[in-house]
Write a protein that holds these residues in place. Sequence first.
Motif, PDB file in Angstrom:
ATOM      1  N   GLU A 181     -31.718  42.175  53.990  1.00 22.20           N
ATOM      2  CA  GLU A 181     -30.539  41.491  53.477  1.00 22.20           C
ATOM      3  C   GLU A 181     -30.005  42.256  52.271  1.00 22.20           C
ATOM      4  O   GLU A 181     -30.635  43.171  51.749  1.00 22.20           O
ATOM      5  N   SER A 182     -28.821  41.872  51.810  1.00 25.67           N
ATOM      6  CA  SER A 182     -28.236  42.530  50.647  1.00 25.67           C
ATOM      7  C   SER A 182     -29.055  42.196  49.401  1.00 25.67           C
ATOM      8  O   SER A 182     -29.563  41.076  49.258  1.00 25.67           O
ATOM      9  N   PRO A 183     -29.232  43.137  48.465  1.00 26.16           N
ATOM     10  CA  PRO A 183     -30.009  42.876  47.247  1.00 26.16           C
ATOM     11  C   PRO A 183     -29.365  41.804  46.378  1.00 26.16           C
ATOM     12  O   PRO A 183     -28.142  41.619  46.391  1.00 26.16           O
ATOM     13  N   GLN A 184     -30.199  41.100  45.620  1.00 26.83           N
ATOM     14  CA  GLN A 184     -29.751  40.071  44.685  1.00 26.83           C
ATOM     15  C   GLN A 184     -30.017  40.559  43.257  1.00 26.83           C
ATOM     16  O   GLN A 184     -30.713  41.551  43.046  1.00 26.83           O
ATOM     17  N   PHE A 185     -29.492  39.839  42.267  1.00 20.67           N
ATOM     18  CA  PHE A 185     -29.716  40.242  40.878  1.00 20.67           C
ATOM     19  C   PHE A 185     -31.213  40.314  40.551  1.00 20.67           C
ATOM     20  O   PHE A 185     -31.665  41.204  39.831  1.00 20.67           O
ATOM     21  N   GLY A 186     -31.982  39.382  41.091  1.00 24.83           N
ATOM     22  CA  GLY A 186     -33.427  39.382  40.830  1.00 24.83           C
ATOM     23  C   GLY A 186     -34.159  40.542  41.459  1.00 24.83           C
ATOM     24  O   GLY A 186     -35.299  40.844  41.065  1.00 24.83           O
ATOM     25  N   SER A 187     -33.525  41.211  42.420  1.00 29.42           N
ATOM     26  CA  SER A 187     -34.174  42.347  43.079  1.00 29.42           C
ATOM     27  C   SER A 187     -34.489  43.450  42.082  1.00 29.42           C
ATOM     28  O   SER A 187     -35.550  44.094  42.147  1.00 29.42           O
ATOM     29  N   ASP A 188     -33.578  43.692  41.138  1.00 28.99           N
ATOM     30  CA  ASP A 188     -33.797  44.748  40.157  1.00 28.99           C
ATOM     31  C   ASP A 188     -34.982  44.420  39.246  1.00 28.99           C
ATOM     32  O   ASP A 188     -35.833  45.281  38.977  1.00 28.99           O
ATOM     33  N   THR A 189     -35.053  43.185  38.763  1.00 34.06           N
ATOM     34  CA  THR A 189     -36.157  42.787  37.889  1.00 34.06           C
ATOM     35  C   THR A 189     -37.486  42.937  38.612  1.00 34.06           C
ATOM     36  O   THR A 189     -38.474  43.429  38.052  1.00 34.06           O
ATOM     37  N   TYR A 190     -37.520  42.518  39.865  1.00 35.09           N
ATOM     38  CA  TYR A 190     -38.735  42.625  40.672  1.00 35.09           C
ATOM     39  C   TYR A 190     -39.149  44.086  40.825  1.00 35.09           C
ATOM     40  O   TYR A 190     -40.320  44.444  40.643  1.00 35.09           O
ATOM     41  N   LEU A 191     -38.185  44.949  41.134  1.00 31.84           N
ATOM     42  CA  LEU A 191     -38.498  46.363  41.353  1.00 31.84           C
ATOM     43  C   LEU A 191     -38.964  47.049  40.065  1.00 31.84           C
ATOM     44  O   LEU A 191     -39.847  47.915  40.109  1.00 31.84           O
ATOM     45  N   ILE A 192     -38.394  46.671  38.925  1.00 25.84           N
ATOM     46  CA  ILE A 192     -38.851  47.239  37.650  1.00 25.84           C
ATOM     47  C   ILE A 192     -40.324  46.916  37.432  1.00 25.84           C
ATOM     48  O   ILE A 192     -41.141  47.789  37.113  1.00 25.84           O
ATOM     49  N   GLY A 193     -40.669  45.641  37.598  1.00 24.58           N
ATOM     50  CA  GLY A 193     -42.064  45.234  37.413  1.00 24.58           C
ATOM     51  C   GLY A 193     -43.002  45.926  38.369  1.00 24.58           C
ATOM     52  O   GLY A 193     -44.066  46.430  37.968  1.00 24.58           O
ATOM     53  N   MET A 194     -42.609  45.994  39.644  1.00 25.01           N
ATOM     54  CA  MET A 194     -43.467  46.622  40.645  1.00 25.01           C
ATOM     55  C   MET A 194     -43.603  48.127  40.409  1.00 25.01           C
ATOM     56  O   MET A 194     -44.674  48.710  40.615  1.00 25.01           O
ATOM     57  N   SER A 195     -42.529  48.770  39.949  1.00 24.58           N
ATOM     58  CA  SER A 195     -42.577  50.210  39.692  1.00 24.58           C
ATOM     59  C   SER A 195     -43.515  50.521  38.524  1.00 24.58           C
ATOM     60  O   SER A 195     -44.299  51.476  38.568  1.00 24.58           O
ATOM     61  N   LEU A 196     -43.442  49.720  37.452  1.00 27.36           N
ATOM     62  CA  LEU A 196     -44.327  49.938  36.319  1.00 27.36           C
ATOM     63  C   LEU A 196     -45.782  49.666  36.694  1.00 27.36           C
ATOM     64  O   LEU A 196     -46.691  50.390  36.284  1.00 27.36           O
ATOM     65  N   LEU A 197     -46.002  48.618  37.499  1.00 25.63           N
ATOM     66  CA  LEU A 197     -47.366  48.333  37.952  1.00 25.63           C
ATOM     67  C   LEU A 197     -47.900  49.478  38.798  1.00 25.63           C
ATOM     68  O   LEU A 197     -49.048  49.902  38.664  1.00 25.63           O
ATOM     69  N   TRP A 198     -47.051  50.022  39.675  1.00 26.82           N
ATOM     70  CA  TRP A 198     -47.463  51.132  40.533  1.00 26.82           C
ATOM     71  C   TRP A 198     -47.846  52.338  39.677  1.00 26.82           C
ATOM     72  O   TRP A 198     -48.832  53.038  39.947  1.00 26.82           O
ATOM     73  N   ALA A 199     -47.059  52.597  38.626  1.00 28.72           N
ATOM     74  CA  ALA A 199     -47.243  53.813  37.849  1.00 28.72           C
ATOM     75  C   ALA A 199     -48.449  53.752  36.916  1.00 28.72           C
ATOM     76  O   ALA A 199     -49.121  54.771  36.704  1.00 28.72           O
ATOM     77  N   PHE A 200     -48.746  52.583  36.368  1.00 30.84           N
ATOM     78  CA  PHE A 200     -49.704  52.530  35.273  1.00 30.84           C
ATOM     79  C   PHE A 200     -50.946  51.670  35.530  1.00 30.84           C
ATOM     80  O   PHE A 200     -51.694  51.357  34.616  1.00 30.84           O
ATOM     81  N   THR A 201     -51.167  51.288  36.788  1.00 33.88           N
ATOM     82  CA  THR A 201     -52.391  50.539  37.105  1.00 33.88           C
ATOM     83  C   THR A 201     -53.124  51.207  38.266  1.00 33.88           C
ATOM     84  O   THR A 201     -52.591  52.078  38.916  1.00 33.88           O
TER      85      THR A 201
END
Length: 201
Positions: A181-201
């Motif tokens: 589906e088309s991205p929502q405003f919350g999609s960006d917040t979710y991706l930021i959190g997941m990207s940082l978790l991926w990088a530093f854990t």
Amino acid sequence: RFAYDENGKCHLLRIAVDPADNDLIKREKTILDQIITDSLYKTLDMDTVIPTPVGIVNIGGPNTGILLDYNDESQDVSKGDRRFFLEQVRPLRQVGEYYKRRIPLRAIGWMWNRLWAASTFLHDAGAIHAALTPDNILIQTSTHHVILSNFSHASWQQEFVRSMTNEWASIYPSEIYPKKESPQFGSDTYLIGMSLLWAFT
């Protein structure tokens, strides 16, 4: 990458991976041109995080590039040091693979705060980045300064955009994958959190 304009100023340079993606580079400029007209772009110092498009460039081959400028005054970067500063800009993917747990928690927290502020500005301006993966979040490794990259899949005024890259399917929110589906405003917040978790854990 980086390149110089006709005035000798050093800028970030993004190049289409494939000539078939040249239209995405042009779309990125169109989206950024709309974003930077927001009255709060410079007031909130978003020009330090969200690049200003300088122009589309022909790099001598079939692939199109885009020159991107950003305000580095807050980083105390002199004209002579700008190239050195840009040479240390790396995607979060590389930073995470190299540093892992050696980045102080306070620096990760600062990255989160700046990324969240930038995404909030984008949303208020009517844009959703929709692809804030570890490839599209750039980090200046000596200062931990953040820069957003690759607006070619961004959604403007909630238009429908297919934004997912298969490589990062595991970190996308469900409205993008598997629902497509088309991205929502919350999609960006979710991706930021997941990207940082991926990088530093």
